[in-house]
Design an enzyme around this catalytic site. Sequence first.
Site, mmCIF file in Angstrom:
data_model
loop_
_atom_site.group_PDB
_atom_site.id
_atom_site.type_symbol
_atom_site.label_atom_id
_atom_site.label_comp_id
_atom_site.label_asym_id
_atom_site.label_seq_id
_atom_site.Cartn_x
_atom_site.Cartn_y
_atom_site.Cartn_z
ATOM 1 N N ASP A 10 0.869 -1.172 0.000
ATOM 2 C CA ASP A 10 0.000 0.000 0.000
ATOM 3 C C ASP A 10 0.912 1.229 0.000
ATOM 4 O O ASP A 10 2.126 1.109 -0.226
ATOM 5 C CB ASP A 10 -0.987 -0.038 1.176
ATOM 6 N N HIS A 11 0.326 2.408 0.286
ATOM 7 C CA HIS A 11 1.137 3.634 0.284
ATOM 8 C C HIS A 11 2.242 3.579 1.342
ATOM 9 O O HIS A 11 3.360 4.022 1.106
ATOM 10 C CB HIS A 11 0.245 4.848 0.521
ATOM 11 N N CYS A 67 3.212 -3.372 3.891
ATOM 12 C CA CYS A 67 2.375 -2.254 4.332
ATOM 13 C C CYS A 67 3.046 -1.647 5.559
ATOM 14 O O CYS A 67 4.191 -1.981 5.867
ATOM 15 C CB CYS A 67 0.920 -2.659 4.558
ATOM 16 N N GLY A 68 2.370 -0.773 6.268
ATOM 17 C CA GLY A 68 3.020 -0.053 7.371
ATOM 18 C C GLY A 68 3.534 -1.004 8.438
ATOM 19 O O GLY A 68 4.728 -1.061 8.740
ATOM 20 N N THR A 69 2.632 -1.772 9.028
ATOM 21 C CA THR A 69 3.020 -2.750 10.053
ATOM 22 C C THR A 69 3.265 -4.130 9.463
ATOM 23 O O THR A 69 3.855 -4.983 10.124
ATOM 24 C CB THR A 69 1.888 -2.924 11.076
ATOM 25 N N GLY A 70 2.732 -4.383 8.295
ATOM 26 C CA GLY A 70 2.731 -5.720 7.705
ATOM 27 C C GLY A 70 1.487 -6.508 8.072
ATOM 28 O O GLY A 70 1.162 -7.497 7.419
ATOM 29 N N GLY A 72 -1.949 -5.707 8.214
ATOM 30 C CA GLY A 72 -3.152 -5.640 7.375
ATOM 31 C C GLY A 72 -2.989 -6.438 6.099
ATOM 32 O O GLY A 72 -3.891 -7.191 5.685
ATOM 33 N N HIS A 100 10.568 -23.919 7.760
ATOM 34 C CA HIS A 100 9.588 -24.680 8.543
ATOM 35 C C HIS A 100 8.150 -24.485 8.071
ATOM 36 O O HIS A 100 7.339 -25.398 8.208
ATOM 37 C CB HIS A 100 9.668 -24.277 10.029
ATOM 38 N N ASN A 101 7.820 -23.301 7.556
ATOM 39 C CA ASN A 101 6.429 -23.007 7.199
ATOM 40 C C ASN A 101 6.183 -23.001 5.691
ATOM 41 O O ASN A 101 5.045 -22.799 5.264
ATOM 42 C CB ASN A 101 5.989 -21.644 7.770
ATOM 43 N N ARG A 111 7.112 0.410 7.894
ATOM 44 C CA ARG A 111 7.352 1.564 8.776
ATOM 45 C C ARG A 111 8.147 1.193 10.021
ATOM 46 O O ARG A 111 8.390 2.043 10.869
ATOM 47 C CB ARG A 111 6.015 2.179 9.202
ATOM 48 N N HIS A 135 7.930 -30.973 8.914
ATOM 49 C CA HIS A 135 7.277 -29.693 8.633
ATOM 50 C C HIS A 135 6.225 -29.836 7.531
ATOM 51 O O HIS A 135 5.244 -29.097 7.501
ATOM 52 C CB HIS A 135 8.321 -28.639 8.270
ATOM 53 N N ARG A 138 2.900 -30.697 9.114
ATOM 54 C CA ARG A 138 2.291 -29.546 9.786
ATOM 55 C C ARG A 138 1.734 -28.540 8.773
ATOM 56 O O ARG A 138 0.620 -28.041 8.942
ATOM 57 C CB ARG A 138 3.334 -28.879 10.688
HETATM 58 C C1 RB5 Z 1 -1.756 2.608 6.533
HETATM 59 O O1 RB5 Z 1 -1.795 3.812 7.220
HETATM 60 C C2 RB5 Z 1 -1.571 1.446 7.478
HETATM 61 O O2 RB5 Z 1 -2.691 1.309 8.299
HETATM 62 C C3 RB5 Z 1 -1.294 0.173 6.730
HETATM 63 O O3 RB5 Z 1 -0.174 0.331 5.936
HETATM 64 C C4 RB5 Z 1 -1.005 -1.060 7.549
HETATM 65 O O4 RB5 Z 1 -0.046 -0.784 8.543
HETATM 66 C C5 RB5 Z 1 -2.174 -1.761 8.072
HETATM 67 O O5 RB5 Z 1 -2.047 -2.867 8.640
#
Ligand code: RB5
Length: 144
Positions: A10-11, A67-70, A72, A100-101, A111, A135, A138
């Site tokens: 994403d962005h 994505c930001g946190t990975g 979503g 393993h996975n 981020r 593995h 599993r």
């Molecule tokens: C976008 O702002 C953020 O929410 C997205 O990249 C991600 O971190 C969601 O899980």
Amino acid sequence: MSTTIGLCSDHAGFLMKECVRIRLDQENIPYKDFGAYSPEACDYPDFAHPLAKAVESGEVHLGIAVCGTGNGIAMTLNKHQGIRAALCWESAVAHLSRAHNDANILVLPGRFIPEETAMKVLSVFLTTEFEEGRHRRRVDKIAL
Ligand code: RB5
């Protein structure tokens, strides 16, 4: 079998996806970029679902998603039965996700880790083979 790597973000993951894309170019590894194509705000499922379908169909071999946190993008990818998307923030986690996975999509938290770490994680993910053996049993129990 395809040797092409599928990419999406994403962005918030756009810049790290660009780093991945440049690295793949440098190493002559073929890829297909499913977007996003700019840092303009967007919704990660719009890019994650097409990548997941391409991995499931065999159009691409493995995927890299950011994505930001990975979280979503990983949640979205893992809705697909044939997908094992692994959120990796260091090399050891990336190694085990393959060994393993049998992870078929690497998810990076754009981020939260430096580019240098992301490139190490990418390299380990792309060069580690599934260990099979116990593995396999599993992994075969994951899909519903
Ligand atoms: C976008 O702002 C953020 O929410 C997205 O990249 C991600 O971190 C969601 O899980």
